[in-house]
Design an enzyme around this catalytic site. Structure first.
Site, PDB file in Angstrom:
ATOM      1  N   PHE A 108     -10.639   3.276 -58.593  1.00  0.00           N
ATOM      2  CA  PHE A 108      -9.537   4.272 -59.443  1.00  0.00           C
ATOM      3  C   PHE A 108      -8.452   4.721 -58.606  1.00  0.00           C
ATOM      4  CE2 PHE A 108     -14.267   4.986 -60.423  1.00  0.00           C
ATOM      5  CZ  PHE A 108     -14.319   4.411 -61.671  1.00  0.00           C
ATOM      6  N   LEU A 109      -7.763   3.765 -57.844  1.00  0.00           N
ATOM      7  CA  LEU A 109      -7.004   4.163 -56.949  1.00  0.00           C
ATOM      8  C   LEU A 109      -5.662   4.121 -57.844  1.00  0.00           C
ATOM      9  CD1 LEU A 109      -4.827   1.687 -55.962  1.00  0.00           C
ATOM     10  CD2 LEU A 109      -7.003   1.402 -54.461  1.00  0.00           C
TER      11      LEU A 109
ATOM     12  N   LYS B 239     -14.348   1.712 -65.917  1.00  0.00           N
ATOM     13  CA  LYS B 239     -12.860   1.711 -65.577  1.00  0.00           C
ATOM     14  C   LYS B 239     -12.058   1.535 -66.762  1.00  0.00           C
ATOM     15  CE  LYS B 239      -9.279   0.979 -63.330  1.00  0.00           C
ATOM     16  NZ  LYS B 239      -9.153   0.125 -62.144  1.00  0.00           N
TER      17      LYS B 239
ATOM     18  N   ASN C 141      -9.246   4.195 -68.163  1.00  0.00           N
ATOM     19  CA  ASN C 141      -7.643   3.870 -68.222  1.00  0.00           C
ATOM     20  C   ASN C 141      -7.550   4.124 -69.783  1.00  0.00           C
ATOM     21  OD1 ASN C 141      -7.380   3.419 -65.423  1.00  0.00           O
ATOM     22  ND2 ASN C 141      -6.889   1.475 -65.515  1.00  0.00           N
TER      23      ASN C 141
ATOM     24  N   PHE D 135      -1.284  14.434 -67.027  1.00  0.00           N
ATOM     25  CA  PHE D 135      -1.191  13.220 -68.008  1.00  0.00           C
ATOM     26  C   PHE D 135      -0.742  13.425 -69.444  1.00  0.00           C
ATOM     27  CE2 PHE D 135      -2.148   8.720 -66.639  1.00  0.00           C
ATOM     28  CZ  PHE D 135      -1.970   9.138 -65.244  1.00  0.00           C
TER      29      PHE D 135
ATOM     30  N   CYS E  75      -1.750  -1.949 -64.815  1.00  0.00           N
ATOM     31  CA  CYS E  75      -2.989  -1.439 -65.422  1.00  0.00           C
ATOM     32  C   CYS E  75      -3.279  -1.056 -66.717  1.00  0.00           C
ATOM     33  CB  CYS E  75      -3.748  -0.441 -64.287  1.00  0.00           C
ATOM     34  SG  CYS E  75      -3.581  -1.206 -62.622  1.00  0.00           S
TER      35      CYS E  75
ATOM     36  N   LYS F  99      -2.449  -3.450 -69.937  1.00  0.00           N
ATOM     37  CA  LYS F  99      -3.292  -4.664 -70.003  1.00  0.00           C
ATOM     38  C   LYS F  99      -4.639  -4.303 -70.085  1.00  0.00           C
ATOM     39  CE  LYS F  99      -4.688  -5.767 -65.548  1.00  0.00           C
ATOM     40  NZ  LYS F  99      -6.298  -5.610 -65.126  1.00  0.00           N
TER      41      LYS F  99
ATOM     42  N   ARG G 298       5.904  -4.608 -62.843  1.00  0.00           N
ATOM     43  CA  ARG G 298       5.063  -5.142 -63.958  1.00  0.00           C
ATOM     44  C   ARG G 298       5.006  -4.190 -64.955  1.00  0.00           C
ATOM     45  NH1 ARG G 298      -0.629  -5.996 -61.031  1.00  0.00           N
ATOM     46  NH2 ARG G 298       0.129  -4.226 -59.804  1.00  0.00           N
TER      47      ARG G 298
HETATM   48  C1  UGA Z   1      -3.697   3.915 -63.334  1.00  0.00           C
HETATM   49  C2  UGA Z   1      -4.971   5.056 -63.125  1.00  0.00           C
HETATM   50  O1  UGA Z   1      -4.107   6.233 -63.424  1.00  0.00           O
HETATM   51  C3  UGA Z   1      -5.659   4.628 -61.892  1.00  0.00           C
HETATM   52  O2  UGA Z   1      -6.812   5.610 -61.987  1.00  0.00           O
HETATM   53  C4  UGA Z   1      -6.445   3.081 -62.036  1.00  0.00           C
HETATM   54  O3  UGA Z   1      -7.050   3.063 -60.751  1.00  0.00           O
HETATM   55  C5  UGA Z   1      -5.170   2.226 -62.030  1.00  0.00           C
HETATM   56  O4  UGA Z   1      -4.488   2.623 -63.135  1.00  0.00           O
HETATM   57  C6  UGA Z   1      -5.719   0.951 -61.942  1.00  0.00           C
HETATM   58  O5  UGA Z   1      -6.407   0.593 -62.925  1.00  0.00           O
HETATM   59  O6  UGA Z   1      -5.901   0.150 -61.006  1.00  0.00           O
HETATM   60  P1  UGA Z   1      -1.520   3.524 -62.157  1.00  0.00           P
HETATM   61  O7  UGA Z   1      -1.337   2.318 -62.828  1.00  0.00           O
HETATM   62  O8  UGA Z   1      -1.192   3.344 -60.231  1.00  0.00           O
HETATM   63  O9  UGA Z   1      -2.965   3.902 -62.263  1.00  0.00           O
HETATM   64  O10 UGA Z   1      -0.577   4.555 -62.392  1.00  0.00           O
HETATM   65  P2  UGA Z   1      -0.744   5.972 -63.349  1.00  0.00           P
HETATM   66  O11 UGA Z   1      -0.704   7.067 -62.303  1.00  0.00           O
HETATM   67  O12 UGA Z   1      -1.908   6.026 -64.155  1.00  0.00           O
HETATM   68  O13 UGA Z   1       0.484   5.845 -64.384  1.00  0.00           O
HETATM   69  C7  UGA Z   1       0.647   4.889 -65.450  1.00  0.00           C
HETATM   70  C8  UGA Z   1       1.690   5.178 -66.334  1.00  0.00           C
HETATM   71  O14 UGA Z   1       1.624   6.308 -66.924  1.00  0.00           O
HETATM   72  C9  UGA Z   1       3.271   5.239 -65.429  1.00  0.00           C
HETATM   73  O15 UGA Z   1       4.038   4.500 -66.074  1.00  0.00           O
HETATM   74  C10 UGA Z   1       3.444   6.806 -65.599  1.00  0.00           C
HETATM   75  O16 UGA Z   1       5.035   6.891 -65.468  1.00  0.00           O
HETATM   76  C11 UGA Z   1       2.912   7.058 -66.899  1.00  0.00           C
HETATM   77  N1  UGA Z   1       2.728   8.377 -67.223  1.00  0.00           N
HETATM   78  C12 UGA Z   1       1.897   9.157 -66.566  1.00  0.00           C
HETATM   79  C13 UGA Z   1       3.343   9.086 -68.260  1.00  0.00           C
HETATM   80  O17 UGA Z   1       4.089   8.506 -69.134  1.00  0.00           O
HETATM   81  N2  UGA Z   1       3.018  10.581 -68.672  1.00  0.00           N
HETATM   82  C14 UGA Z   1       2.119  10.886 -67.914  1.00  0.00           C
HETATM   83  O18 UGA Z   1       1.719  12.193 -68.238  1.00  0.00           O
HETATM   84  C15 UGA Z   1       1.300  10.286 -66.690  1.00  0.00           C
END
Ligand code: UGA
Length: 442
Positions: free
Chosen positions: A153-154, A208, A212, A253, A264, A267, A333
């Protein structure tokens, strides 16, 4: 107790997991066929931007309990555990995930797999993948392998911390041996009180994508509210704050803006839709199509705002602040920032991109854009500035300084991260997504 393990695939997930495992004291062999990535890691370099990871790699290299190889060799046969960390990208022309790298990984491992060794998949997969891999591997090795699923879940930007101090560890197992070894490998973490959930394999695979999908849905929910707010004079930022105080909803979020991206969330929701369709229950996750569409619409919204403010964008310079899909990452990505920049370019704008650390990747992957590392030089003569990635550098920007070099003080706030009142006081016209900010300020 220290164990000998291999980590197969050293992208974001694998490299972080390998280093985290070495930090816990295990003896780690990382396997990575990509020569550039392999060479970097062998030389103590992390091939992507991730705070804290270079220092952690140095530490374990000095301790001597991690090494990196192109392929398995006899030493892999000594390993008790093998973690599968290869990518499962979206298939071109389809929503489905491509699981071919997982199949290639088990094929390469087969000759070096001991009968009592345990394989734990960490990649994000369509439910049912572990069963397919187990059958394919059994046919090759002549015994039923111990194969478990152990989702990761990182988050990028906090990857090492998330690996060493996760909210929970989930393992999906079919047999006692897998549970025993997975408990042992994570003991230093569970000793700190981290919840450890043991499930069947399909549940672990689903956890997972379900997590997501929920996160993506939460973001698209607030972005849908932003669409309503924009036409009704409401403020989606205040709305999020107000609903977020309800503990059942929570305030995380719920930041509206140009939406989610990265390797992540986008996709994973698409692969989930494709898998559910194959299983004959596509309608159960039909709503994810809307989640995806709301998300994509917010990117277009920036162009609509720019056009309504400036008229035709043809030949007009627009500065896009940020290229990475989120701060503290150089990952492009499915980056909403890049998508917005592309839409602006297609609308005729002369697009300049600034990003504190990702410009090398932008130049290599998107040569169509102008880029500039120096922020004030990048802003010179711009008729609009778009905040696309909320780097700290932008949040702390002095609006008067940048205001002095632009041709027109128009800020399109795509992340709702800047102090609007300060920008307005410095003479900027601010239009923030989801907010009626012509008048309001925070
Ligand atoms: C995400 C999940 O949060 C992780 O728990 C998971 O392990 C990971 O995918 C994965 O599948 O490996 P990550 O892709 O690093 O992690 O990014 P997030 O922090 O989830 O952010 C995703 C997107 O959402 C970013 O573009 C961010 O800007 C956007 N976001 C986030 C928003 O537009 N609004 C928010 O309130 C929060």
């Amino acid at each position: 107790m220290a164990m000998k393990i291999t980590v197969i695939g050293l992208g974001y997930l694998g490299a972080t997991h390998a280093i985290a495992m070495a930090e816990l004291g295990h003896e780690v062999i990382g396997i990575e066929p990509n020569p550039k990535r392999l060479g970097d890691l062998q030389n103590g370099l992390i091939p992507f931007h991730e705070p804290g990871l270079p220092e952690a790699l140095q530490k374990v290299l000095e301790k001597g309990n991690i090494k990196f190889k192109e392929n398995h060799d006899e030493e892999s046969f000594e390993a008790d555990m093998h973690f599968l960390c290869v990518g499962t990208p979206q298939l071109p022309g389809s929503y489905a995930a491509n699981t071919e790298y997982l199949h290639a990984a088990i094929d390469a491992l087969a000759p070096y797999l001991r009968e009592d060794a345990v394989i734990a998949g960490k990649s994000t997969v369509p439910v049912g993948t572990a069963a397919e891999l187990t059958a394919a591997l059994a046919a090759k090795v002549g015994f039923v392998p111990h194969l478990a699923w152990n989702p990761e879940f990182l988050r990028e930007g906090t990857a090492l911390e998330d690996s060493l101090r996760p909210d929970r560890i989930v393992i999906g197992v079919n047999d006692e041996r897998s549970e025993e070894l997975l408990r042992k490998v994570y003991e230093p973490i569970t000793d700190l009180g981290t919840p450890f959930l043991v499930t069947d394999i399909p549940t672990a695979e689903l956890v997972k994508v379900a997590a997501n999908s929920f996160l993506a849905t939460k973001i698209s929910f607030i972005n849908a509210m932003a669409e309503i707010a924009e036409v009704s004079g409401a403020d989606a930022v205040k709305l999020a704050e107000a609903i977020g105080y309800d503990e059942r909803i929570g305030n995380k979020f719920l930041r509206n803006g140009i939406g989610f991206g990265g390797g992540c969330l986008p996709k994973d929701i698409r692969a989930f839709m494709a898998r559910a369709e194959q299983l004959g229950v596509g309608s159960a996750v039909d709503f994810l199509e809307d989640v995806d569409q709301v998300n994509l619409r917010r990117r277009n919204r920036v162009v609509e705002i720019a056009q309504s403010e400036l008229g035709s964008l043809s030949g007009k310079k627009v500065l896009v602040l940020g290229a990475a899909f989120k701060p503290d990452s150089d990952d492009l990505r499915d980056s909403p920032a890049i998508a917005v920049a592309k839409l602006l370019l297609a609308a005729g704008a002369n697009v300049m991109i600034h990003d504190p650390i990702s410009l090398e990747n932008v130049n290599a992957q998107h040569p169509e854009f102008d880029t500039e590392q120096d922020l004030l030089a990048a802003a010179q003569g711009a008729e609009a500035v778009v905040l696309a990635t909320e780097w700290r550098e932008y949040r702390e920007l002095n609006p008067a300084h940048i205001g002095a070099v632009v041709a027109n003080r128009l800020l399109i706030e795509g992340r709702n991260a800047l102090p609007v009142a300060d920008w307005q006081n410095a003479g900027w016209r601010v239009i923030a997504l989801g907010r009626n900010v012509h008048a309001a300020a925070n």
